[in-house]
Enzyme design. Structure first.
Site, PDB file in Angstrom:
ATOM      1  N   TYR A 149       5.610  -5.911   2.623  1.00 28.73           N
ATOM      2  CA  TYR A 149       6.574  -6.181   3.695  1.00 28.73           C
ATOM      3  C   TYR A 149       7.732  -7.066   3.230  1.00 28.73           C
ATOM      4  O   TYR A 149       8.646  -7.326   3.989  1.00 28.73           O
ATOM      5  CB  TYR A 149       5.897  -6.872   4.878  1.00 28.73           C
ATOM      6  N   ASP A 267     -11.512  -0.627  -2.000  1.00 27.60           N
ATOM      7  CA  ASP A 267     -12.112   0.715  -1.910  1.00 27.60           C
ATOM      8  C   ASP A 267     -13.565   0.627  -1.449  1.00 27.60           C
ATOM      9  O   ASP A 267     -14.019   1.418  -0.611  1.00 27.60           O
ATOM     10  CB  ASP A 267     -11.980   1.494  -3.229  1.00 27.60           C
ATOM     11  N   ASP A 291      -3.252  -2.936   6.572  1.00 28.62           N
ATOM     12  CA  ASP A 291      -2.615  -1.819   7.265  1.00 28.62           C
ATOM     13  C   ASP A 291      -3.523  -0.596   7.213  1.00 28.62           C
ATOM     14  O   ASP A 291      -3.831   0.038   8.234  1.00 28.62           O
ATOM     15  CB  ASP A 291      -1.279  -1.541   6.543  1.00 28.62           C
TER      16      ASP A 291
END
Ligand code: NAP
Length: 400
Positions: A149, A267, A291
């Site tokens: 971001y 993961d 996110d």
């Protein structure tokens, strides 16, 4: 006339008649907001016996603002939200074409809303792809300012990208293919620690068992690995008495009511949420990990239509629907208002009106259990009765 919400010494000061600005949103926003506002007003009235009441203050953004005052995001809107500290918004159209500020980005920067908070839980009766969706009940704290971001990205073969590649090759002997695009991923100790601290504080206050730091530190040792290291550090330094690291021999199970601090590689965490969802409670993650995890977790319990969100800083907060404007359903009184309604519940919880928050959630759970739901849920739920947005709000109020 209401009074302003204040924030002193790390605490919200909430009057009985707080003024809360709202943006109703574009497309289906007005339908959703009308329904949500009725649920909020009825619940606050019922729970407080009429002693408390929110004075809603409309502020303009999106299409309505553009049509009324010629700006997609008037300065007056940002000023009013800053003065009143807490706001709630429906979905907004993102206009196609350059030169237009995004409301979310502007608010995040102006108010330093560094934590994007997304609770994900199951409501009985909602169709889900999982066998035991009720086992997932997490609150995801995602860093909201840094990482991807921070907006440092250069197009392949641009002069900026070429200059960065030349610099890194020359000075640090980095091996980068010429002509590559470049993205920079800054993550600071300050930014990471204030996010993790907020997640831990929440876990302590709400009696949750663990905080899991999710990172890809095995590959990105200094950014994502830094997040992990700084997270454990802030847990020990600021919350040493109330937390315990998972690896602590003998105490890592959280005996004595301590919040267990653990970490997982990104993961593996996706797999864990599917396979052992009830091992996790509060999650703290850098921006991109958070996110991805937020939407994947929401899908496990039946999708984004029921997922609320809040952007929270120190003394400022903006709560919002997580879906878009769904323009094809605008003004049809058809769409599901749950995302904004649950965002409102989050807002009341943050402000210390936990009784109101719990009653809203109870009302929504009751309406879904009674199988009187909007089209999106009705088409997937056996024996459900499809109701309009406004009737769904009535059903929620009945179950409050
Ligand atoms: P969208 O508005 O989220 O809608 C996509 C589909 O999702 C809808 O057609 C509908 O599916 C379903 N849906 C969304 N909200 C729903 C609700 N409340 N109840 C039931 N179903 C719901 O996504 P989009 O069409 O990609 O975006 C439309 C506009 O919204 C764009 O301008 C976009 O930029 C903006 N947007 C804003 C925000 C925000 O303000 N936070 C977020 C995302 C997008 P079915 O057709 O299958 O029923």
């Amino acid at each position: 006339m209401g009074d302003r919400i204040d924030f002193r010494d790390g605490r919200w000061i909430v009057p009985d008649r707080p003024v809360i600005p709202f943006i109703e949103g574009d497309g289906t926003g007005p339908d959703i907001w009308r329904a949500a506002r009725r649920v909020f007003e009825a619940t606050v009235q019922k729970v407080s016996d009429g002693k408390r009441r929110v004075e809603w203050l409309e502020v303009l953004a999106g299409e309505k603002a553009f049509k009324t005052v010629g700006s997609w995001l008037p300065d007056a809107t940002l000023d009013t939200i800053r003065q009143h500290r807490v706001a709630i918004k429906g979905p907004l159209t993102t206009p196609v074409g350059g030169g237009i500020r995004s409301l979310n980005v502007s608010l995040r920067q102006l108010l330093d809303l560094y934590a994007c908070i997304r609770p994900v839980r199951y409501f009985e009766g909602v169709p889900s792809p999982m066998r035991e969706p009720q086992k997932l009940d997490v609150v995801i704290f995602r860093e909201n300012i840094e990482d991807v971001y921070s907006g440092v990205e250069y197009r392949a073969q641009s002069s900026e990208a070429d200059a960065v590649i030349e610099f890194l090759t020359e000075h640090f002997k980095a091996k980068i293919r010429p002509g590559s695009a470049i993205g920079i991923k800054p993550m600071s100790k300050f930014g990471s620690q204030r996010l993790v601290a907020k997640a831990i504080q929440y876990a302590i206050q709400s009696g949750r068992k663990s905080v899991t730091l999710v990172h890809k530190g095995n590959i990105m040792k200094f950014t994502e690995g830094g997040f992990r290291e700084w997270g454990y550090e802030v847990a020990k330094q600021r919350f040493g008495e109330q937390t315990v690291p998972e690896e602590d021999p003998g105490r890592g199970k959280g005996d004595g009511g301590r919040v267990v601090i653990k970490d997982r590689i990104t993961d593996a965490m996706f797999a864990q949420l599917v396979l052992r969802p009830d091992d996790y409670s509060v999650i703290a993650a850098p921006n991109l990990n958070g996110d991805l995890l937020s939407d994947a977790a929401a899908a496990q319990v039946g999708g984004l239509g029921l997922a609320p969100g809040g952007n929270v800083g120190d003394g400022y907060a903006v709560f919002e629907a997580t879906h878009g404007t769904a323009p094809k359903y605008a003004n049809l009184n058809k769409i599901n208002p749950s995302s904004v309604i649950l965002s409102g519940a989050m807002m009341f919880e943050e402000l210390g009106w936990s009784d109101v928050a719990a009653a809203i959630v109870r009302g929504l759970a009751g309406a879904i259990k009674a199988r009187r739901v909007t089209y999106d849920l009705a088409r997937l739920m056996p024996n459900a009765t499809e109701v309009s947005t406004s009737t769904f709000a009535d059903c929620i109020i009945e179950h409050v």
